[in-house]
Design a protein around this motif. Structure first.
Motif, PDB file in Angstrom:
ATOM      1  N   THR A   1       0.807  -1.225   0.033  1.00 35.22           N
ATOM      2  CA  THR A   1       0.052  -0.034  -0.062  1.00 35.22           C
ATOM      3  C   THR A   1       0.881   1.340  -0.121  1.00 35.22           C
ATOM      4  N   SER A   2       0.533   2.127  -0.628  1.00 34.58           N
ATOM      5  CA  SER A   2       1.038   3.580  -0.467  1.00 34.58           C
ATOM      6  C   SER A   2      -0.026   4.678  -0.812  1.00 34.58           C
ATOM      7  N   GLY A   3       0.505   5.848  -0.638  1.00 34.72           N
ATOM      8  CA  GLY A   3      -0.459   6.965  -0.513  1.00 34.72           C
ATOM      9  C   GLY A   3      -0.848   7.772   0.821  1.00 34.72           C
ATOM     10  N   SER A   4      -1.598   8.685   0.848  1.00 32.29           N
ATOM     11  CA  SER A   4      -1.759   9.359   2.181  1.00 32.29           C
ATOM     12  C   SER A   4      -2.993   8.894   2.829  1.00 32.29           C
ATOM     13  N   TRP A   5      -3.702   7.863   2.265  1.00 28.50           N
ATOM     14  CA  TRP A   5      -5.195   7.354   2.927  1.00 28.50           C
ATOM     15  C   TRP A   5      -4.710   6.741   4.448  1.00 28.50           C
ATOM     16  N   ALA A   6      -5.790   6.669   5.253  1.00 30.95           N
ATOM     17  CA  ALA A   6      -5.422   6.200   6.555  1.00 30.95           C
ATOM     18  C   ALA A   6      -5.251   4.976   6.662  1.00 30.95           C
ATOM     19  N   ILE A   7      -5.477   4.101   5.542  1.00 36.61           N
ATOM     20  CA  ILE A   7      -5.415   2.628   5.237  1.00 36.61           C
ATOM     21  C   ILE A   7      -3.828   2.370   5.292  1.00 36.61           C
ATOM     22  N   ALA A   8      -3.052   3.215   4.651  1.00 35.22           N
ATOM     23  CA  ALA A   8      -1.711   3.059   4.595  1.00 35.22           C
ATOM     24  C   ALA A   8      -1.186   2.850   5.967  1.00 35.22           C
ATOM     25  N   ASP A   9      -1.344   3.825   6.804  1.00 40.30           N
ATOM     26  CA  ASP A   9      -0.814   3.473   8.176  1.00 40.30           C
ATOM     27  C   ASP A   9      -1.732   2.433   9.090  1.00 40.30           C
ATOM     28  N   ASP A  10      -2.971   2.515   9.090  1.00 44.82           N
ATOM     29  CA  ASP A  10      -3.823   1.681   9.957  1.00 44.82           C
ATOM     30  C   ASP A  10      -3.595   0.251   9.494  1.00 44.82           C
ATOM     31  N   PHE A  11      -3.747  -0.135   8.090  1.00 49.66           N
ATOM     32  CA  PHE A  11      -3.811  -1.612   7.690  1.00 49.66           C
ATOM     33  C   PHE A  11      -2.765  -1.628   6.409  1.00 49.66           C
ATOM     34  N   PRO A  12      -1.438  -1.710   6.663  1.00 52.51           N
ATOM     35  CA  PRO A  12      -0.538  -1.380   5.743  1.00 52.51           C
ATOM     36  C   PRO A  12      -0.477  -2.649   4.549  1.00 52.51           C
ATOM     37  N   ASN A  13      -0.939  -3.735   5.310  1.00 48.80           N
ATOM     38  CA  ASN A  13      -0.555  -5.079   4.430  1.00 48.80           C
ATOM     39  C   ASN A  13      -2.179  -5.479   4.001  1.00 48.80           C
ATOM     40  N   LEU A  14      -3.266  -4.554   4.518  1.00 45.09           N
ATOM     41  CA  LEU A  14      -4.562  -4.976   3.997  1.00 45.09           C
ATOM     42  C   LEU A  14      -5.234  -3.904   3.469  1.00 45.09           C
ATOM     43  N   PRO A  15      -5.068  -3.418   2.206  1.00 38.90           N
ATOM     44  CA  PRO A  15      -5.729  -2.263   1.778  1.00 38.90           C
ATOM     45  C   PRO A  15      -7.030  -2.656   1.527  1.00 38.90           C
ATOM     46  N   ALA A  16      -7.433  -3.830   1.171  1.00 35.25           N
ATOM     47  CA  ALA A  16      -8.866  -4.227   0.616  1.00 35.25           C
ATOM     48  C   ALA A  16      -8.977  -5.431   1.690  1.00 35.25           C
ATOM     49  N   TRP A  17     -10.500  -5.556   1.775  1.00 38.69           N
ATOM     50  CA  TRP A  17     -11.171  -6.679   2.482  1.00 38.69           C
ATOM     51  C   TRP A  17     -11.872  -7.267   1.306  1.00 38.69           C
ATOM     52  N   ILE A  18     -11.447  -8.314   0.777  1.00 37.36           N
ATOM     53  CA  ILE A  18     -12.103  -9.083  -0.139  1.00 37.36           C
ATOM     54  C   ILE A  18     -11.955 -10.530  -0.008  1.00 37.36           C
ATOM     55  N   VAL A  19     -12.581 -11.617  -0.691  1.00 36.99           N
ATOM     56  CA  VAL A  19     -12.900 -12.932  -0.228  1.00 36.99           C
ATOM     57  C   VAL A  19     -11.903 -13.696  -1.394  1.00 36.99           C
ATOM     58  N   LYS A  20     -11.219 -14.727  -1.030  1.00 36.10           N
ATOM     59  CA  LYS A  20     -10.651 -15.569  -1.966  1.00 36.10           C
ATOM     60  C   LYS A  20     -11.302 -17.212  -1.628  1.00 36.10           C
ATOM     61  N   ALA A  21     -12.258 -17.238  -2.368  1.00 36.70           N
ATOM     62  CA  ALA A  21     -13.027 -18.377  -2.199  1.00 36.70           C
ATOM     63  C   ALA A  21     -14.217 -18.619  -3.125  1.00 36.70           C
ATOM     64  N   VAL A  22     -14.504 -19.667  -3.282  1.00 34.38           N
ATOM     65  CA  VAL A  22     -15.540 -19.691  -4.419  1.00 34.38           C
ATOM     66  C   VAL A  22     -16.886 -18.995  -4.135  1.00 34.38           C
ATOM     67  N   GLY A  23     -17.338 -18.339  -4.912  1.00 32.06           N
ATOM     68  CA  GLY A  23     -18.305 -17.195  -4.403  1.00 32.06           C
ATOM     69  C   GLY A  23     -17.987 -15.758  -4.273  1.00 32.06           C
ATOM     70  N   GLY A  24     -16.551 -15.720  -4.368  1.00 30.79           N
ATOM     71  CA  GLY A  24     -16.059 -14.525  -3.957  1.00 30.79           C
ATOM     72  C   GLY A  24     -16.232 -13.862  -2.760  1.00 30.79           C
ATOM     73  N   THR A  25     -16.657 -12.407  -2.893  1.00 33.24           N
ATOM     74  CA  THR A  25     -16.687 -11.520  -1.756  1.00 33.24           C
ATOM     75  C   THR A  25     -18.278 -11.555  -1.454  1.00 33.24           C
ATOM     76  N   THR A  26     -19.219 -12.180  -2.394  1.00 31.87           N
ATOM     77  CA  THR A  26     -20.630 -12.187  -2.150  1.00 31.87           C
ATOM     78  C   THR A  26     -20.600 -13.099  -0.976  1.00 31.87           C
ATOM     79  N   THR A  27     -19.671 -13.855  -0.491  1.00 32.40           N
ATOM     80  CA  THR A  27     -19.950 -14.758   0.619  1.00 32.40           C
ATOM     81  C   THR A  27     -19.684 -13.959   1.855  1.00 32.40           C
ATOM     82  N   HIS A  28     -19.090 -12.842   1.811  1.00 36.82           N
ATOM     83  CA  HIS A  28     -18.396 -11.875   3.094  1.00 36.82           C
ATOM     84  C   HIS A  28     -19.901 -10.759   2.972  1.00 36.82           C
ATOM     85  N   TRP A  29     -20.230 -10.477   2.001  1.00 36.66           N
ATOM     86  CA  TRP A  29     -20.965  -8.998   1.938  1.00 36.66           C
ATOM     87  C   TRP A  29     -22.365  -9.058   2.583  1.00 36.66           C
TER      88      TRP A  29
END
Ligand code: FAD
Length: 521
Positions: free
Chosen positions: A68-96
């Motif tokens: 992650t890079s840039g001035s958004w808060a995520i770069a500080d708060d969650f530098p290795n997790l810019p996005a919360w998405i799913v890696k599984a059959v059904g994709g993020t519709t299983t989390h949504w």
């Protein structure tokens, strides 16, 4: 279980089985297309899901490295997790969570409506609301969206009652428990929600629409679906004429496979879709596939978000009932007199104690955090979600970091636009006012979480120089390559994106089918 030959060049290969890919797979399979779906993640089912927030997150989320890079808060708060998405059959519709508002008409013409906003790369969509309306209808019926087409609303839980009473006191008029794609009563072979509040953790019972429980089983029943879990696409191949000829992927044993294809669709969710196109650079496409415009990866959007919590003297128990089933839509209106362009929704949200403690005040600890967490039972929560400004510099590129296969991971660069900041401030002020109107003794404003709405990076445009795909999601540069996820969003609108992704995928299937019939593909 259907299997097509690796050398069968008549198949459609879809990369990703989430909202876009899973929907396209069903729509093509029912029309008789031989379809191979490559899904990077495992095939989990309801029985596998953990009813435990962190365990479920570890089981479902895409936790492979990203930078992650840039001035958004995520770069500080969650530098290795810019996005919360799913890696599984059904994709993020299983989390949504299932919130399903439509775009408004003016949101397809953001450049024309908002004018020239400094620092923003606004562009009008090459399609209009009236073109998409029949597909919105189809998507809502397919997903069983409450409040639409005769589907009954979800019951109001305590979190909603606090929210709705506050809205009423503030003079808001457009609030309700929907539209949400979770069954209030049995529908389409799936049960009614048991209101157990485990929406983000996979929904064991299948009352929530996902491609895992709805589209993919229907596609499978046609005999035309070859679903390959644990299969990560690493390159799209092309012939001397520049047409896509297949996909290279790493299977569950770590073996590199090649699946030939007549048509390729990429539906990996904006970050991975851009990454795959960039990884598919070749002599003919030196900057990445479908990237003659230089637009692949650019204009990454994530919606302007933020959360507001209200703490009261009496228990709210927000965790009871649906995780999210409440919307105030008044602020989604077109009104450029609030100090920003674009609109936003306020939506109820509930986190369990573990996530609440982690996310409520990133970076804080000790007595301050303990005091907030102590008030958990008496807390009500809402999420702000609104239109953010596309910026060419907000962008997915290939990182120096590599994944377990030695392949560069995505770097996500993001800076808030001043319009995003002004909208967030307004949303959080209004959110706090909603809770104070019904007696909150404390309100807490939480900055954005890792991005759940990942949009842009392959935007739709009329002119090939302005974007990556045309009005049907077909790459301007490669006639048999399609993008079928939120990457194609020209601008983000205020609405949660999935209903629109499903509507666009359904429309794209019609286009691919008619293209084949007329022999143009
Ligand atoms: C907690 C949470 C709540 C949400 N709530 C809402 C909501 O209420 N309303 C709403 O509209 N949206 C919501 N969303 C967002 C919604 O889930 C996404 O917009 C939607 O799922 C995106 O669809 P997609 O097809 O683009 O990608 P996804 O559904 O993420 O599917 C992409 C799939 O592609 C796979 N993939 C990626 N790269 C590769 C590769 N190289 N090879 C093979 N497979 C690959 C991934 O593993 C994944 O399974 C929420 C998201 C989260 C995380």
């Amino acid at each position: 279980m259907t299997r097509f030959d690796y050398d069968d060049s008549d198949v459609v290969v879809i990369v990703g089985s989430g909202a876009g890919g899973g929907t396209l797979a069903h729509e093509l399979c029912r029309r008789g297309f031989k379809t191979v779906v490559l899904e990077a993640g495992p095939h989990l089912t309801g029985e596998d899901y953990h009813n435990d927030e962190w365990a479920a997150f570890g089981q479902m989320a895409w936790t492979d490295p990203r930078t992650t890079s840039g001035s958004w808060a995520i770069a500080d708060d969650f530098p290795n997790l810019p996005a919360w998405i799913v890696k599984a059959v059904g994709g993020t519709t299983t989390h949504w969570a299932g919130a399903c508002p439509r775009f408004k008409s003016h949101e397809f013409a953001a450049r024309t409506t908002y004018g020239d906003i400094e620092g923003a790369d606004l562009l009008d969509w090459p399609i209009t609301l009236s073109e998409l309306e029949p597909y919105y209808d189809q998507a809502e019926i397919k997903m069983g969206v409450t409040h639409r087409h005769g589907r009954p609303p979800l019951p109001a839980n305590n979190n909603y009652k606090v929210f709705a009473n506050g809205a009423d006191k503030l003079g808001y008029r457009d609030y309700s428990t929907g539209p949400y794609a979770t069954n209030a009563e049995p529908y389409d072979g799936r049960p009614a929600s048991i209101q157990d509040g485990f929406n983000f953790q996979g929904d064991k019972h299948g009352s929530k629409w996902s491609t895992l429980v709805a589209e993919l089983p229907k596609a499978e029943a046609t005999g035309n679906l070859d679903l390959r879990p644990d299969s990560q696409a690493v390159q799209i191949l092309h012939g001397p004429d520049g047409r896509a000829t297949g996909v290279l992927y790493v299977d569950r044993n770590g073996t590199l496979r090649r699946q030939r294809a007549a048509v390729v669709s990429v539906a990996g969710n904006s970050i991975e879709t851009a990454r795959l196109l960039l990884l598919s650079a070749s002599t003919r496409f030196p900057d990445g596939m479908a990237n003659s415009s230089g637009q692949v990866g650019r204009n990454y959007m994530r919606h302007t978000t933020g959360t507001v919590w209200g703490q009261f003297d009496k228990p709210v128990r927000m965790y009871r009932g649906e995780t999210m089933a409440g919307v105030i839509a008044d602020e989604s209106r077109l009104d450029t007199g609030r100090g920003f362009v674009g609109g936003y929704y306020m939506q109820t949200i509930a986190l369990g104690p573990a996530f609440f403690a982690k996310f409520v005040a990133p970076g804080s600890w000790g007595p301050k955090l303990a005091e907030i967490v102590d008030g958990y039972l008496n807390t009500a929560g809402m999420w702000i979600v609104g239109e953010d400004m596309p910026q060419g510099t907000n962008r997915i590129t290939l990182s120096d970091t590599v994944d377990e296969h030695g392949i560069p991971v995505a770097n996500v660069h993001f800076d808030d636009h001043p319009n995003d900041v002004a909208m967030r401030r307004h949303g959080q002020q209004q959110g706090a006012a909603v809770y104070k109107a019904v007696g909150a003794h404390r309100t807490i404003e939480t900055p954005p979480y890792p991005s759940t709405h990942n949009l842009g990076t392959c935007r739709m445009s009329q002119r090939p120089g302005d974007g990556v795909v045309d009005r049907f999601g077909r790459a301007h540069d490669v006639p048999n390559l399609f993008v079928t996820d939120g990457s194609v969003f020209t601008t983000g609108a205020a609405a949660n994106p999935t209903l629109t992704i499903v509507a666009l995928a359904t429309r794209q299937a019609d286009f691919i089918a008619s293209d084949f019939r007329t022999g143009r593909n």
